[in-house]
Design an enzyme around this catalytic site. Sequence first.
Site, PDB file in Angstrom:
ATOM      1  N   SER A   1       0.743  -1.178  -0.055  1.00 57.19           N
ATOM      2  CA  SER A   1      -0.034  -0.089  -0.118  1.00 57.19           C
ATOM      3  C   SER A   1       0.778   1.257  -0.160  1.00 57.19           C
ATOM      4  O   SER A   1       0.261   2.216  -0.375  1.00 57.19           O
ATOM      5  CB  SER A   1      -0.855   0.098   1.182  1.00 57.19           C
TER       6      SER A   1
ATOM      7  N   HIS B   1      -5.392  -4.315  -0.621  1.00 57.32           N
ATOM      8  CA  HIS B   1      -5.144  -3.129  -1.564  1.00 57.32           C
ATOM      9  C   HIS B   1      -5.255  -3.690  -2.892  1.00 57.32           C
ATOM     10  O   HIS B   1      -5.177  -3.042  -4.228  1.00 57.32           O
ATOM     11  CB  HIS B   1      -4.169  -2.494  -1.388  1.00 57.32           C
TER      12      HIS B   1
ATOM     13  N   LYS C   1     -12.128  -0.839   1.700  1.00 56.87           N
ATOM     14  CA  LYS C   1     -11.476  -0.024   0.878  1.00 56.87           C
ATOM     15  C   LYS C   1     -12.206   0.043  -0.683  1.00 56.87           C
ATOM     16  O   LYS C   1     -13.298   0.665  -0.935  1.00 56.87           O
ATOM     17  CB  LYS C   1     -10.070  -0.616   0.542  1.00 56.87           C
TER      18      LYS C   1
END
Length: 396
Positions: free
Chosen positions: A185, A213, A243
């Site tokens: 990330s 991610h 996310k």
Amino acid sequence: MSKILNDYLSANLKELKDNGLYNEINVVKGANGPKINIDDKELINLSSNNYLGLATNETLKKAAKETIDSHGVGAGAVRTINGTLDVHIELEETLAKFKGTESAVAFQSGFNCNMAAIQGVMNKEDAILSDELNHASIIDGCRLSRAKIIRVNHSDMDDLRQKAKEAVESGQYKKVMYITDGVFSMDGDVAKLPEIVEIAKEFDLITYVDDAHGSGVMGKGAGTVKHFGLEKDVDIQMGTLSKAIGVVGGYVAGKQELIDYLKVAARPFLFSTSLTPGDTKAINEAVKMLMDSTELHDQLWENGDYLKNGLKELGFDIGNSETPITPCIIGDEKTTQEFSKRLMEEGVYAKSIVFPTVPRGTGRVRNMPMASHTKEMLDDALKIYEKVGKELKVIS
């Protein structure tokens, strides 16, 4: 307050502030979208993990509202008592199909997933080979397991092979795991999963990929493991639902036996109330949207490439990102903090990332473009980057 505690806190807060390591927390007024309101000022938002813009999606909001009406605002108990609702089972079936695995289990956060799965599978008789840039939740999960932790140089396959060989041939450990982020990330680079799987097969390593991610971003949305076509070769896939998915929570996916075991051995599953019904239904709708269409995924990558190319042309050091995550690496922590502050004053919200999140001397502003950004927003952001970058002599 105890004098000892007061002195400790005061001294440490002063040291953090003096070294440019103290993080100011900003309060967002309203929704977290491509633009946000902080202190009654509208800013172009480049600091959100809401990659696909789903946090404000109308279909997800409608699903959450309807489920609150039918199921209430809370699950009411841990999963093993009566906190397993029909919407939880529906979500887990959808997640398994999405990830290409036999089964999946949902948790309250991605952090909880790593606390649950690593500690659930590994113990003090085992060893964990861990990439040196792995997320803090992986590090903490490894510590809780009490397994021997062996740091592996970042994405260094020669180092991994050597340390795997040493660990296995030592005869000291019952099981050896290799654990890595799918997408890192802070730099946006991608784990070398094909090579990792090859080494894992050679030494019979358990493979664990944290795809926080990568979920929604890689593999046309299905993640980094799917991107490389390795769904049958990676033992444990973990990811977040907060996310790109836009809501909250996390999941672990893999063989049915793995999920069955975690449901009786994973402490966050056993001792923490389950995901709220509204959140669970919204997540399910988000995952189904990604299974039905790659439109949001494709727009995210288009925006990511556009911003990345623009920053690179201006002369910023954007590292070796292979994903929409685009760091502007400044180096000095105080300069990094000032750079972020000036961006905000000019109309761009891009938070500084400094030690201990990244190594000392590698401070950066991390940019997270979203599918919902327009090219006009990104152009405006690039103009501000150019102005601030030249002002602070980060670019010439």
